[in-house]
Scaffold this motif. Structure first.
Motif, PDB file in Angstrom:
ATOM      1  N   TRP A  98       0.849  -1.194   0.000  1.00 29.09           N
ATOM      2  CA  TRP A  98       0.000   0.000   0.000  1.00 29.09           C
ATOM      3  C   TRP A  98       0.888   1.249   0.000  1.00 29.09           C
ATOM      4  O   TRP A  98       1.595   1.518   0.957  1.00 29.09           O
ATOM      5  CB  TRP A  98      -0.906   0.005   1.228  1.00 29.09           C
ATOM      6  CG  TRP A  98      -1.769   1.227   1.313  1.00 29.09           C
ATOM      7  CD1 TRP A  98      -1.630   2.268   2.174  1.00 29.09           C
ATOM      8  CD2 TRP A  98      -2.900   1.525   0.504  1.00 29.09           C
ATOM      9  NE1 TRP A  98      -2.612   3.204   1.957  1.00 29.09           N
ATOM     10  CE2 TRP A  98      -3.407   2.777   0.931  1.00 29.09           C
ATOM     11  CE3 TRP A  98      -3.542   0.864  -0.552  1.00 29.09           C
ATOM     12  CZ2 TRP A  98      -4.513   3.376   0.341  1.00 29.09           C
ATOM     13  CZ3 TRP A  98      -4.649   1.456  -1.129  1.00 29.09           C
ATOM     14  CH2 TRP A  98      -5.126   2.692  -0.684  1.00 29.09           C
ATOM     15  N   PRO A  99       0.851   2.064  -1.075  1.00 33.70           N
ATOM     16  CA  PRO A  99       1.796   3.169  -1.194  1.00 33.70           C
ATOM     17  C   PRO A  99       1.234   4.528  -0.788  1.00 33.70           C
ATOM     18  O   PRO A  99       1.954   5.519  -0.846  1.00 33.70           O
ATOM     19  CB  PRO A  99       2.103   3.166  -2.695  1.00 33.70           C
ATOM     20  CG  PRO A  99       0.802   2.750  -3.328  1.00 33.70           C
ATOM     21  CD  PRO A  99       0.117   1.826  -2.329  1.00 33.70           C
ATOM     22  N   SER A 177       6.093  -7.242  10.634  1.00 32.59           N
ATOM     23  CA  SER A 177       7.417  -7.716  11.057  1.00 32.59           C
ATOM     24  C   SER A 177       7.871  -8.923  10.268  1.00 32.59           C
ATOM     25  O   SER A 177       9.064  -9.121  10.051  1.00 32.59           O
ATOM     26  CB  SER A 177       7.387  -8.046  12.554  1.00 32.59           C
ATOM     27  OG  SER A 177       6.405  -9.029  12.823  1.00 32.59           O
ATOM     28  N   HIS A 178       6.907  -9.763   9.789  1.00 36.95           N
ATOM     29  CA  HIS A 178       7.331 -10.960   9.054  1.00 36.95           C
ATOM     30  C   HIS A 178       7.785 -10.619   7.643  1.00 36.95           C
ATOM     31  O   HIS A 178       8.241 -11.483   6.908  1.00 36.95           O
ATOM     32  CB  HIS A 178       6.194 -11.979   9.000  1.00 36.95           C
ATOM     33  CG  HIS A 178       4.967 -11.485   8.298  1.00 36.95           C
ATOM     34  ND1 HIS A 178       3.960 -10.831   8.969  1.00 36.95           N
ATOM     35  CD2 HIS A 178       4.584 -11.551   6.998  1.00 36.95           C
ATOM     36  CE1 HIS A 178       3.002 -10.522   8.120  1.00 36.95           C
ATOM     37  NE2 HIS A 178       3.356 -10.944   6.916  1.00 36.95           N
ATOM     38  N   ASN A 179       7.674  -9.314   7.241  1.00 33.48           N
ATOM     39  CA  ASN A 179       8.190  -8.901   5.942  1.00 33.48           C
ATOM     40  C   ASN A 179       9.657  -8.508   6.020  1.00 33.48           C
ATOM     41  O   ASN A 179      10.303  -8.278   4.999  1.00 33.48           O
ATOM     42  CB  ASN A 179       7.390  -7.720   5.387  1.00 33.48           C
ATOM     43  CG  ASN A 179       6.070  -8.152   4.787  1.00 33.48           C
ATOM     44  OD1 ASN A 179       5.880  -9.330   4.511  1.00 33.48           O
ATOM     45  ND2 ASN A 179       5.159  -7.208   4.601  1.00 33.48           N
ATOM     46  N   ASN A 180      10.159  -8.380   7.237  1.00 34.77           N
ATOM     47  CA  ASN A 180      11.569  -8.033   7.393  1.00 34.77           C
ATOM     48  C   ASN A 180      12.436  -9.275   7.237  1.00 34.77           C
ATOM     49  O   ASN A 180      12.986  -9.797   8.190  1.00 34.77           O
ATOM     50  CB  ASN A 180      11.816  -7.387   8.758  1.00 34.77           C
ATOM     51  CG  ASN A 180      11.026  -6.098   8.913  1.00 34.77           C
ATOM     52  OD1 ASN A 180      10.822  -5.378   7.938  1.00 34.77           O
ATOM     53  ND2 ASN A 180      10.607  -5.799  10.142  1.00 34.77           N
ATOM     54  N   ILE A 181      12.541  -9.764   6.014  1.00 36.84           N
ATOM     55  CA  ILE A 181      13.263 -11.002   5.743  1.00 36.84           C
ATOM     56  C   ILE A 181      14.620 -10.667   5.128  1.00 36.84           C
ATOM     57  O   ILE A 181      14.724  -9.828   4.241  1.00 36.84           O
ATOM     58  CB  ILE A 181      12.463 -11.893   4.778  1.00 36.84           C
ATOM     59  CG1 ILE A 181      11.088 -12.181   5.382  1.00 36.84           C
ATOM     60  CG2 ILE A 181      13.204 -13.178   4.479  1.00 36.84           C
ATOM     61  CD1 ILE A 181      10.177 -12.926   4.442  1.00 36.84           C
ATOM     62  N   THR A 182      15.649 -11.330   5.608  1.00 36.98           N
ATOM     63  CA  THR A 182      16.999 -11.133   5.082  1.00 36.98           C
ATOM     64  C   THR A 182      17.376 -12.310   4.201  1.00 36.98           C
ATOM     65  O   THR A 182      17.230 -13.468   4.598  1.00 36.98           O
ATOM     66  CB  THR A 182      18.018 -10.999   6.231  1.00 36.98           C
ATOM     67  OG1 THR A 182      17.639  -9.897   7.065  1.00 36.98           O
ATOM     68  CG2 THR A 182      19.403 -10.782   5.685  1.00 36.98           C
ATOM     69  N   GLN A 196       7.710  -3.399   2.570  1.00 39.84           N
ATOM     70  CA  GLN A 196       6.387  -3.669   2.022  1.00 39.84           C
ATOM     71  C   GLN A 196       5.341  -3.259   3.056  1.00 39.84           C
ATOM     72  O   GLN A 196       5.085  -3.980   4.014  1.00 39.84           O
ATOM     73  CB  GLN A 196       6.253  -5.154   1.669  1.00 39.84           C
ATOM     74  CG  GLN A 196       7.226  -5.636   0.612  1.00 39.84           C
ATOM     75  CD  GLN A 196       6.927  -5.034  -0.754  1.00 39.84           C
ATOM     76  OE1 GLN A 196       5.785  -4.993  -1.180  1.00 39.84           O
ATOM     77  NE2 GLN A 196       7.963  -4.582  -1.424  1.00 39.84           N
ATOM     78  N   PHE A 197       4.745  -2.084   2.865  1.00 42.52           N
ATOM     79  CA  PHE A 197       3.761  -1.577   3.803  1.00 42.52           C
ATOM     80  C   PHE A 197       2.368  -2.074   3.418  1.00 42.52           C
ATOM     81  O   PHE A 197       2.042  -2.220   2.244  1.00 42.52           O
ATOM     82  CB  PHE A 197       3.772  -0.047   3.817  1.00 42.52           C
ATOM     83  CG  PHE A 197       5.017   0.534   4.433  1.00 42.52           C
ATOM     84  CD1 PHE A 197       5.085   0.777   5.792  1.00 42.52           C
ATOM     85  CD2 PHE A 197       6.119   0.836   3.646  1.00 42.52           C
ATOM     86  CE1 PHE A 197       6.216   1.308   6.362  1.00 42.52           C
ATOM     87  CE2 PHE A 197       7.272   1.367   4.206  1.00 42.52           C
ATOM     88  CZ  PHE A 197       7.317   1.602   5.569  1.00 42.52           C
ATOM     89  N   VAL A 198       1.557  -2.326   4.434  1.00 42.46           N
ATOM     90  CA  VAL A 198       0.194  -2.796   4.224  1.00 42.46           C
ATOM     91  C   VAL A 198      -0.776  -1.852   4.929  1.00 42.46           C
ATOM     92  O   VAL A 198      -0.396  -1.079   5.809  1.00 42.46           O
ATOM     93  CB  VAL A 198      -0.003  -4.233   4.764  1.00 42.46           C
ATOM     94  CG1 VAL A 198       0.874  -5.214   4.017  1.00 42.46           C
ATOM     95  CG2 VAL A 198       0.243  -4.290   6.262  1.00 42.46           C
ATOM     96  N   CYS A 199      -2.034  -1.926   4.521  1.00 39.39           N
ATOM     97  CA  CYS A 199      -3.105  -1.186   5.172  1.00 39.39           C
ATOM     98  C   CYS A 199      -4.043  -2.214   5.776  1.00 39.39           C
ATOM     99  O   CYS A 199      -4.956  -2.715   5.110  1.00 39.39           O
ATOM    100  CB  CYS A 199      -3.833  -0.295   4.152  1.00 39.39           C
ATOM    101  SG  CYS A 199      -5.298   0.541   4.809  1.00 39.39           S
ATOM    102  N   GLU A 200      -3.808  -2.560   7.043  1.00 38.91           N
ATOM    103  CA  GLU A 200      -4.546  -3.640   7.687  1.00 38.91           C
ATOM    104  C   GLU A 200      -4.837  -3.277   9.147  1.00 38.91           C
ATOM    105  O   GLU A 200      -4.388  -2.257   9.657  1.00 38.91           O
ATOM    106  CB  GLU A 200      -3.724  -4.946   7.633  1.00 38.91           C
ATOM    107  CG  GLU A 200      -3.461  -5.471   6.235  1.00 38.91           C
ATOM    108  CD  GLU A 200      -4.715  -5.976   5.543  1.00 38.91           C
ATOM    109  OE1 GLU A 200      -5.768  -6.079   6.224  1.00 38.91           O
ATOM    110  OE2 GLU A 200      -4.659  -6.249   4.342  1.00 38.91           O
TER     111      GLU A 200
END
Length: 376
Positions: A98-99, A177-182, A196-200
């Protein structure tokens, strides 16, 4: 072992607190939303945009709102139009990042909720108006006034806004937080993905999350479906009983129209709301990823069916009426004449155009319909 991540109610927990766990992939549901979803939602948006825009245009230029049903129909069309305008952004948010920031996030989710409640309650008002007009005919002239309908519509919009306050408040623009993948490439160099931002939904504590997870879908089920359904069943059952006593072809035709209206409402909304009820009841029970994936897939399909109702409302409630169909034809005739005027202005003078438009406006309500767009 995986842990379920509900996209409808994003958990407040951090996945870093669960070593060895990772979010479920929900491959079947994601495949459905990515492959089939955009086409179905595009069709819904186009049909809903055209149908409800025509209803609003007809009331704005051709037909006066001279009955309670007319006022309700106009408000249903406005609610459905706002819904289909928001739907592409909702679908995009579910598929991609979501931008548009925090304010747009809250407005999008909140307006969706407001339009859902207001549209469904307006349909209940239409059935109540038909009940008063036919079953309580002696008192209908005193009760069925445009001023009363305007007040009722205003109160419905305010009520829909109030019950949508939790949706406005608890939706946030954030990076899960689960999008912070290395990731590591072949040279063992660290590489991180873009944010990756979301609207939730997002909650600060478990108690608030538990309450909202139950309260919001329960309110949607009670006010957004079962209340309008019970009102429609009671009112239209009484209407059918009354009409069956009349020895008139048009009355029997109206009975068929009523049955179609109720059946379409039930077919579109009942399956999804039953699935939502099942999901709410089993919200705090453990389930594996395959079971959750199947439930999400089923709800995605049933939700698309429910969305179809916003496209069918103009057909069921507006264009069924003969007078409304005549206005609908005038719209295309005017568009055709205006097109000819701009294509070949020498054959379509300004005087002819102005005379034509004034004739249309004088014939706004020239047909024999008795002030309602609903054939009864």
């Amino acid at each position: 072992m995986n842990i379920s991540n509900d996209s409808t109610f994003a958990p407040y927990d951090d996945y870093d607190n669960y070593p060895g766990y990772e979010p479920c992939s929900f491959s079947n549901n994601n495949s459905l939303n990515v492959v089939v979803g955009p086409y179905i939602h595009s069709i819904i948006c186009i049909l809903g945009l055209v149908g409800n825009s025509l209803v609003i245009l007809t009331y704005a230029l051709y037909k006066r709102t001279k009955s309670m049903t007319d006022v309700y129909l106009l408000n249903v069309a406005i609610a459905d139009l706002l819904f289909v305008l928001a739907l592409p952004f909702i679908v995009y948010n579910e598929l991609y990042s979501w931008p548009m920031g925090q304010v747009a996030c809250k407005l999008l989710r909140g307006s969706y909720s407001v339009n859902l409640y207001s549209g469904m309650l307006m349909l209940a008002c239409i059935s109540t108006d038909r009940y008063i007009a036919i079953v309580q005919a002696r008192r209908s002239f005193r009760l069925r006034s445009v001023s009363n309908s305007l007040i009722i519509c205003f109160l419905i919009w305010i009520f829909a806004l109030l019950v949508s306050v939790p949706t406005f408040h608890f939706h946030h623009w954030y990076e899960p937080s689960h999008n912070n993948i290395t990731w590591f490439n072949s040279n063992e160099q660290e590489e991180t993905t873009d944010p990756q931002f979301v609207c939730e939904w997002k909650f600060d504590d478990s108690n608030t999350a538990s309450i909202v997870k139950v309260a919001v879908p329960s309110t949607q089920l009670a006010i957004g479906f079962f209340l309008p359904l019970f009102i429609m069943i009671f009112c239209y059952t009484s209407v059918i009983i009354t009409l069956q006593k009349a020895k008139n072809f048009q009355r029997h035709k109206a009975v068929r129209v009523v049955m179609v209206v109720v059946l379409v409402f039930i077919v579109c909304h009942l399956p999804y709301n039953l699935a939502l009820f099942y999901k709410t009841v089993n919200l705090f029970k453990q389930s594996d990823c395959d079971e959750e994936d199947s439930l999400r897939t089923a709800m995605s399909v049933l939700q698309m069916v429910a969305y179809l109702h916003c496209c069918l409302n103009p057909l069921l409630y507006a264009f069924i009426g003969v007078n409304f169909r005549n206005h609908f034809r005038r719209i295309f005739r005017d568009l055709w004449c205006l097109g000819k005027r701009y294509i070949d202005p020498r054959r379509f003078s300004r005087v002819t155009s102005d005379t034509f438009m004034s004739t249309i406006r004088r014939s706004v309500d020239s047909s024999s319909e008795n002030g309602t767009s609903f054939t009864m």
